[in-house]
Design an enzyme around this catalytic site. Sequence first.
Site, PDB file in Angstrom:
ATOM      1  N   GLU A   1       0.812  -1.232   0.000  1.00 35.72           N
ATOM      2  CA  GLU A   1       0.000   0.000   0.000  1.00 35.72           C
ATOM      3  C   GLU A   1       0.841   1.276   0.000  1.00 35.72           C
ATOM      4  O   GLU A   1       0.481   2.246  -0.660  1.00 35.72           O
ATOM      5  CB  GLU A   1      -0.968   0.020   1.195  1.00 35.72           C
TER       6      GLU A   1
ATOM      7  N   HIS B   1     -11.925  -4.370   8.298  1.00 31.64           N
ATOM      8  CA  HIS B   1     -12.433  -4.207   6.927  1.00 31.64           C
ATOM      9  C   HIS B   1     -13.760  -3.446   6.907  1.00 31.64           C
ATOM     10  O   HIS B   1     -14.519  -3.581   5.944  1.00 31.64           O
ATOM     11  CB  HIS B   1     -12.653  -5.573   6.258  1.00 31.64           C
TER      12      HIS B   1
END
Lengths: 342, 322
Positions: free
Chosen positions: A71, A140
């Site tokens: 990321e 999440h």
Amino acid sequence: MAIKTYREAITEALQGEMRRDSRVIILGEDVVGGLGGTAGEVEAAGGTFGVTAGFAAEFGRRRVIDTPITESAIVGAANGAALTGLRPVAEVMFMDFIGVCLDQILNQQAKFRYMFGGKCSVPVVIRTLMGAGFGAGPQHSQSLHALLTAIPGLKVVLPSSPADAKGLLTTAIRDDDPVIFCEHKVLYGESGEVPDGEYLVPFGEANITRRGNHVTIVAFSRMVLLANKVADKLAKEGISVEVIDPRTTSPLDRDSILESVEKTGRLVVVDEGDPYCGMASEIASLAACEALDALKAPVQKVTPPHTPVPATPHLEQEWLPSPDKIERAVRTVLGAKLARTG
Amino acid sequence: MTYDPVMLLDAYRRMRAIREFEERMRREVQMGTVPGFVHLYCGQEAIGVGACMNLRDTDYIGSTHRGHGHCIAKGCDIGEMLLEIYCKQGGLCNGKGGSMHIADLRKGMLGANAIVGGAPPIAVGAALTQKTLGTDGVAMAFIGDGASNQGTVAESLTMAAVLKLPMIFMYENNGYAEFTGTSYHLGGADIAKRAAAFGMPAEKVDGTDFFAVYDAVGRAVARARKGEGPSAVEAFAYRWYGHFEGDMQKYRDSKEVERLRASSDPMIKFSTALTQNHGIDAEELREIDEEISELIEDKVNAAKAAPKPTSEALYSDVYGSY
């Protein structure tokens, strides 16, 4: 105008901009998928939720780039590419993963223009999935838009409808500043009318989704849908609710909110972010600082509690704001009298 | 190997400018004229210049908190750099970046970066632009031994290798990460070998020897320009001064720097090589020295006298539009 899903609207905006401007590239994990597998070179994903399906075939892998799970390098590469002439759309699959690459957002892209004395543009869009409701658990499911809204240099966008998803994403890609584009995962299957062809929705202009005189609800992202539902229900009782969807938290359309509060005198804020230092607090603060004289009741905040999002499905539902909670808040502000001295 | 004498004199000029610039900054910091933190590059001149002499203005570099040398090596204007370090109007970043954020996109300088390990992912993005646009340009990240431990560097190595980007990982091993020596903080690992483990050529060179750096980086740049992917070079040199100017350097044996200066001053090594092996007249070098000395004196004085940014600048350039 045609009926399309939120997901299709996002695809349409990306596709439109990819066709219009060859400097637009997409990079992220499995935006195509399938490289290096035993099945040969196939498109295995087209994005985790299929948003970029077919893009590699149309635009080529040079512009639709599968990255390793890195990321910081994804956002960092988007930053560097933006400084040097491309217009990257980077995908950070779930907003929770912002934790992995926050430096590239907080200290790099947000500050380039300012710390380089205005001598650069940073046309980066980070597409990321926010929101609870899938039982996806604490890592999440978060809605971290307020955290990003507090960073000068970033623009933060939260589309609540398919039309806004298309119009705001198109605007985001053409914008010369870094934009965090927060897609709510529960909205992906929602349908609505979406204008055909080129369609832009400007940043910083709220959408008033219901007009009313008695109470103002300011709601963000998926919460707009819940607020609309409550407004429609209460309308049958003669309670007139105005629902404001600011669409972007940075820039924020303060004027539309204040104008409505001046009119109704009663404010409910609904947000899926944390109750502390979040958008609900921010809007309540705005009303308190700028429109206290107009308030006829204390502001009600409808947010999750100050806890992580549980994976447990029934607890997750308990955690989330709901139409019932919003309705109770509306009734509270209607019933309350603000005690005033002097 | 023969080298173009014009290139060599240019390299000498840049190395001398870095030395003079940094020594002057050191005195100015001690006198209290410079705002903020300043991290000096003395002792590492041959790395920045040896690397950047292989680059064009259209190639990009990502720098570090110790970025003055990289800026000068990449061709940034010394007067505008000084205006920036003094946070004055007309500085490379209009006085709002300061020493640790000097950037000059016209010269392919993507910014000094005050976050250790912050620049490599950005440089990878510049390499991605080069590849996407189909140029033969490259991008380079300067990475200290301290930054080599950051996860962002590992991610950048992975991304550059997977996407086969025209990228050079230019490690500068100066022996210390802030106040901690490499024999402790590298965990016994070897930086070049780490890079090699990602599937790219990685060389180790003497970073006090201009020619060693220039040649190794030249091979890496040629490979990148041909589309053959990333490379790494680990250059060993010594940080002559503290992590920042003002650092008491308690972690160092008091004679360490004296020994290093006597044995491996990159300026002495380079000028000796130029006059003894490359047919350059010592007089020519002395003229450059004088010219640089005058230039820096003038530009420091000009920077000190320059107007400060106005209050308006506080609010400008947060966004392109808002």
